[in-house]
Design a protein around this motif. Structure first.
Motif, PDB file in Angstrom:
ATOM      1  N   LEU A   1       0.857  -1.192   0.000  1.00 42.44           N
ATOM      2  CA  LEU A   1       0.000   0.000   0.000  1.00 42.44           C
ATOM      3  C   LEU A   1       0.888   1.236   0.000  1.00 42.44           C
ATOM      4  O   LEU A   1       1.672   1.435   0.931  1.00 42.44           O
ATOM      5  CB  LEU A   1      -0.878  -0.011   1.262  1.00 42.44           C
ATOM      6  N   SER A   2       0.771   2.066  -1.024  1.00 40.71           N
ATOM      7  CA  SER A   2       1.614   3.273  -1.045  1.00 40.71           C
ATOM      8  C   SER A   2       0.866   4.437  -0.423  1.00 40.71           C
ATOM      9  O   SER A   2      -0.356   4.560  -0.520  1.00 40.71           O
ATOM     10  CB  SER A   2       2.044   3.616  -2.472  1.00 40.71           C
ATOM     11  N   VAL A   3       1.630   5.281   0.239  1.00 43.81           N
ATOM     12  CA  VAL A   3       1.066   6.489   0.837  1.00 43.81           C
ATOM     13  C   VAL A   3       2.165   7.539   0.779  1.00 43.81           C
ATOM     14  O   VAL A   3       3.334   7.223   0.509  1.00 43.81           O
ATOM     15  CB  VAL A   3       0.564   6.178   2.277  1.00 43.81           C
ATOM     16  N   ALA A   4       1.795   8.781   1.026  1.00 51.24           N
ATOM     17  CA  ALA A   4       2.791   9.861   0.960  1.00 51.24           C
ATOM     18  C   ALA A   4       2.738  10.670   2.254  1.00 51.24           C
ATOM     19  O   ALA A   4       2.500  10.111   3.331  1.00 51.24           O
ATOM     20  CB  ALA A   4       2.546  10.709  -0.286  1.00 51.24           C
ATOM     21  N   THR A   5       2.954  11.966   2.122  1.00 50.71           N
ATOM     22  CA  THR A   5       3.093  12.831   3.297  1.00 50.71           C
ATOM     23  C   THR A   5       1.799  12.901   4.128  1.00 50.71           C
ATOM     24  O   THR A   5       0.780  12.312   3.764  1.00 50.71           O
ATOM     25  CB  THR A   5       3.539  14.238   2.815  1.00 50.71           C
ATOM     26  N   THR A   6       1.871  13.663   5.223  1.00 56.54           N
ATOM     27  CA  THR A   6       0.805  13.609   6.237  1.00 56.54           C
ATOM     28  C   THR A   6      -0.615  13.691   5.687  1.00 56.54           C
ATOM     29  O   THR A   6      -1.469  12.897   6.066  1.00 56.54           O
ATOM     30  CB  THR A   6       1.002  14.736   7.273  1.00 56.54           C
TER      31      THR A   6
ATOM     32  N   ASP B   1      -6.848  -0.533  13.130  1.00 54.11           N
ATOM     33  CA  ASP B   1      -6.831  -0.895  11.701  1.00 54.11           C
ATOM     34  C   ASP B   1      -5.940   0.066  10.907  1.00 54.11           C
ATOM     35  O   ASP B   1      -5.213  -0.349  10.002  1.00 54.11           O
ATOM     36  CB  ASP B   1      -8.257  -0.870  11.124  1.00 54.11           C
ATOM     37  N   PHE B   2      -6.013   1.330  11.266  1.00 53.60           N
ATOM     38  CA  PHE B   2      -5.153   2.317  10.584  1.00 53.60           C
ATOM     39  C   PHE B   2      -3.683   1.987  10.849  1.00 53.60           C
ATOM     40  O   PHE B   2      -2.857   1.997   9.926  1.00 53.60           O
ATOM     41  CB  PHE B   2      -5.506   3.728  11.078  1.00 53.60           C
ATOM     42  N   GLU B   3      -3.382   1.662  12.097  1.00 57.10           N
ATOM     43  CA  GLU B   3      -1.983   1.322  12.439  1.00 57.10           C
ATOM     44  C   GLU B   3      -1.522   0.110  11.613  1.00 57.10           C
ATOM     45  O   GLU B   3      -0.421   0.093  11.061  1.00 57.10           O
ATOM     46  CB  GLU B   3      -1.882   1.005  13.935  1.00 57.10           C
TER      47      GLU B   3
ATOM     48  N   TYR C   1       1.855  -1.637   6.163  1.00 54.31           N
ATOM     49  CA  TYR C   1       2.050  -2.147   4.793  1.00 54.31           C
ATOM     50  C   TYR C   1       2.617  -1.080   3.854  1.00 54.31           C
ATOM     51  O   TYR C   1       2.746  -1.322   2.660  1.00 54.31           O
ATOM     52  CB  TYR C   1       0.708  -2.609   4.208  1.00 54.31           C
ATOM     53  N   THR C   2       2.885   0.106   4.378  1.00 55.10           N
ATOM     54  CA  THR C   2       3.213   1.225   3.476  1.00 55.10           C
ATOM     55  C   THR C   2       4.717   1.427   3.306  1.00 55.10           C
ATOM     56  O   THR C   2       5.530   0.916   4.087  1.00 55.10           O
ATOM     57  CB  THR C   2       2.561   2.540   3.961  1.00 55.10           C
ATOM     58  N   ASN C   3       5.050   2.226   2.317  1.00 58.06           N
ATOM     59  CA  ASN C   3       6.439   2.556   1.960  1.00 58.06           C
ATOM     60  C   ASN C   3       7.094   3.443   3.030  1.00 58.06           C
ATOM     61  O   ASN C   3       6.469   4.385   3.525  1.00 58.06           O
ATOM     62  CB  ASN C   3       6.461   3.273   0.610  1.00 58.06           C
ATOM     63  N   GLU C   4       8.359   3.157   3.322  1.00 57.47           N
ATOM     64  CA  GLU C   4       9.030   3.909   4.395  1.00 57.47           C
ATOM     65  C   GLU C   4       9.360   5.346   4.015  1.00 57.47           C
ATOM     66  O   GLU C   4       9.500   6.209   4.892  1.00 57.47           O
ATOM     67  CB  GLU C   4      10.307   3.177   4.809  1.00 57.47           C
ATOM     68  N   ASP C   5       9.499   5.605   2.725  1.00 59.88           N
ATOM     69  CA  ASP C   5       9.867   6.975   2.318  1.00 59.88           C
ATOM     70  C   ASP C   5       8.659   7.911   2.247  1.00 59.88           C
ATOM     71  O   ASP C   5       8.739   9.010   1.703  1.00 59.88           O
ATOM     72  CB  ASP C   5      10.575   6.945   0.949  1.00 59.88           C
ATOM     73  N   ARG C   6       7.544   7.475   2.816  1.00 55.74           N
ATOM     74  CA  ARG C   6       6.271   8.173   2.617  1.00 55.74           C
ATOM     75  C   ARG C   6       6.321   9.661   2.979  1.00 55.74           C
ATOM     76  O   ARG C   6       5.722  10.485   2.280  1.00 55.74           O
ATOM     77  CB  ARG C   6       5.168   7.474   3.422  1.00 55.74           C
TER      78      ARG C   6
ATOM     79  N   THR D   1       2.263   8.525  13.220  1.00 52.78           N
ATOM     80  CA  THR D   1       2.870   7.735  12.131  1.00 52.78           C
ATOM     81  C   THR D   1       4.381   7.953  12.028  1.00 52.78           C
ATOM     82  O   THR D   1       5.066   7.184  11.356  1.00 52.78           O
ATOM     83  CB  THR D   1       2.221   8.038  10.758  1.00 52.78           C
ATOM     84  N   THR D   2       4.888   8.982  12.686  1.00 50.84           N
ATOM     85  CA  THR D   2       6.346   9.158  12.682  1.00 50.84           C
ATOM     86  C   THR D   2       6.960   8.637  13.985  1.00 50.84           C
ATOM     87  O   THR D   2       8.100   8.960  14.322  1.00 50.84           O
ATOM     88  CB  THR D   2       6.748  10.638  12.473  1.00 50.84           C
TER      89      THR D   2
END
Ligand code: GAL
Length: 432
Positions: free
Chosen positions: A204-209, A250-252, A257-262, A410-411
């Motif tokens: 699952l890809s995600v980006a900034t806040t 569930d959000f956690e 599953y997301t990318n670390e560089d998000r 998330t950080t």
């Protein structure tokens, strides 16, 4: 087709003394046969549609504007950063310094109400009469642009925020059926695990806040349902409840599953990971479809889409609209822009490029892509709720507090209980 929609947003709030629209008629131009305002004028249009597919959308709008107003110079005041992540603060400083652009992008709902309550935007009701717009838009959308019977902006489009985009080939490589939809988040977790185990790619890809907040709101919606989600904004759902705790869990899990560089990415980068097959899924508003199209991708051969699991039948809504700021230096130019925004030609050209659906009732579905036709159908029959990440659900101060809490969590700045406590505090400080 759109008669069944039901907005369940908070009622718009406080009364504001609005300034007259008289400024509009004191501009340098007068109406001419092109529908424009005459010669020698300009309009600075402030948006965050600065690059990529979003700029293509703005360009399409500008094309119609320039045809309708050959003598009004378009000045692009776009400030980069998805969802206005940089633009909104800059706009606020300009408004406070009495240095407004001629018109700016504002979301229908709570965000626009903030500007109205601050006395920063003019009542444009007279333009609705002049341009024949009274019946052009869904009545309940106009209600969200209205305070005390006065209408403060003209909507350009309607976007849906609760959409999952996925790479067809990567799903197949993961042993998943690309045509499958997932009824629940638990079903989706199984698919996300399959991507990880079978391909080693990002599930699952995600980006900034703000994109994480976009994801978060859809998980609240999935777990709480439309009524429970709406209750977060009107006080009938307790942010401290165990149901919210479950949604946070569930959000956690999804974030795992997301990318670390998000945090260094904006939405186009996260969506690009799906376009390129480096990530399987991405939750993003339907401006994403324009990015797939810009990349020459076709559904379902290259990509598929579905509502976020557990949110089928709910349309997580947001609408961009354009304002006339108090003290706009070129009110005649702004009026010309608002006329294009409200026009059928403007809405068709813009929305075809932007991925959204027209706010107007009279656009022909067959002029739009298959995805957009499905969005039109959903908008006509689904339960409509207001997007948090895109200014519809909560005033800016509350949305910012939720965004800060999300980013802290998330950080790595705290555990789930701390996250929930921050959300409870945000509600206590900001709920009306
Ligand atoms: C939203 C806006 C959309 C799109 C998106 C990503 O807030 O309403 O039109 O621009 O941000 O930047």
């Amino acid at each position: 087709m759109r008669t069944a929609r039901k907005f369940t947003a908070m009622a718009a709030g406080l009364a504001v003394a609005s300034l007259a629209l008289a400024a509009c008629s004191t501009g340098s131009g007068s109406d001419d046969e092109t529908g424009g305002t005459g010669s020698g004028d300009e309009v600075e249009v402030f948006t965050w549609w600065a690059s990529g597919s979003e700029k293509l959308g703005l360009d399409a709008l500008v094309g119609v504007f320039e045809t309708q107003n050959p003598d009004v110079a378009f000045v692009n005041g776009a400030v980069a950063g998805g969802a206005g992540s940089a633009a909104k603060d800059l706009l606020q400083s300009r408004l406070q310094a009495n240095d407004p652009p001629d018109t700016f992008q504002a979301h229908a709902g709570a965000e626009l109400t903030d500007y109205i309550n601050a006395g920063q935007v003019e009542d444009v009701s007279a333009l609705y009469d002049e341009f024949g717009l009274r019946d052009a838009f869904p009545a309940d959308l106009v209600e969200r642009l209205t305070v005390d019977g006065k209408i403060y902006s003209i909507p350009s489009n309607i976007h849906r925020a609760n959409v999952v985009w996925a790479n067809t080939q990567l799903l197949t490589d993961s042993g998943l059926d690309p045509a499958a939809t997932y009824a629940t988040l638990d079903d989706w977790f199984v698919a996300l695990d399959a991507v990880k185990e079978k391909t080693g790619r990002t599930p699952l890809s995600v980006a900034t806040t703000w994109t994480q907040v976009n994801l978060f709101e859809t998980i609240l919606l999935s777990d709480l349902g439309a009524d429970g989600y709406n209750g977060l904004w009107d006080g009938s759902t307790d942010w401290a409840s165990p149901e919210v705790t479950d949604a946070l869990a569930d959000f956690e899990k999804l974030m795992s599953y997301t990318n670390e560089d998000r945090d260094g990415l904006d939405w186009p980068d996260a969506t690009q990971q799906v376009i390129d097959g480096n990530a399987a899924f991405n939750v993003m508003g339907d401006w994403a479809v324009a990015a797939f199209e810009e990349a020459g991708k076709k559904a379902p051969a290259d990509y598929v889409y579905m509502p976020v699991p557990g949110t089928d039948g709910v349309f997580d809504f947001l609408a961009d609209s354009f304002t006339l700021p108090v003290g706009a230096p070129h009110p005649a130019g702004a009026k010309a822009w608002l006329k294009t925004i409200g026009s059928l030609d403007g809405q068709v050209a813009f929305n075809k490029a932007k991925g959204s659906i027209p706010a107007r009732n009279d656009a022909k579905p067959e002029d739009f892509s298959e995805y957009q036709q499905s969005a039109m159908t959903s908008f006509g029959q689904d339960t409509i709720v207001s997007s948090l990440a895109h200014g519809a659900a909560a005033p800016a101060a509350w949305a910012n507090a939720i965004s800060d809490a999300t980013s802290k969590f998330t950080t790595g700045g705290g555990d789930l209980a701390g996250f929930q406590a921050d959300l409870v505090a945000a509600a206590e400080a900001n709920a009306g």
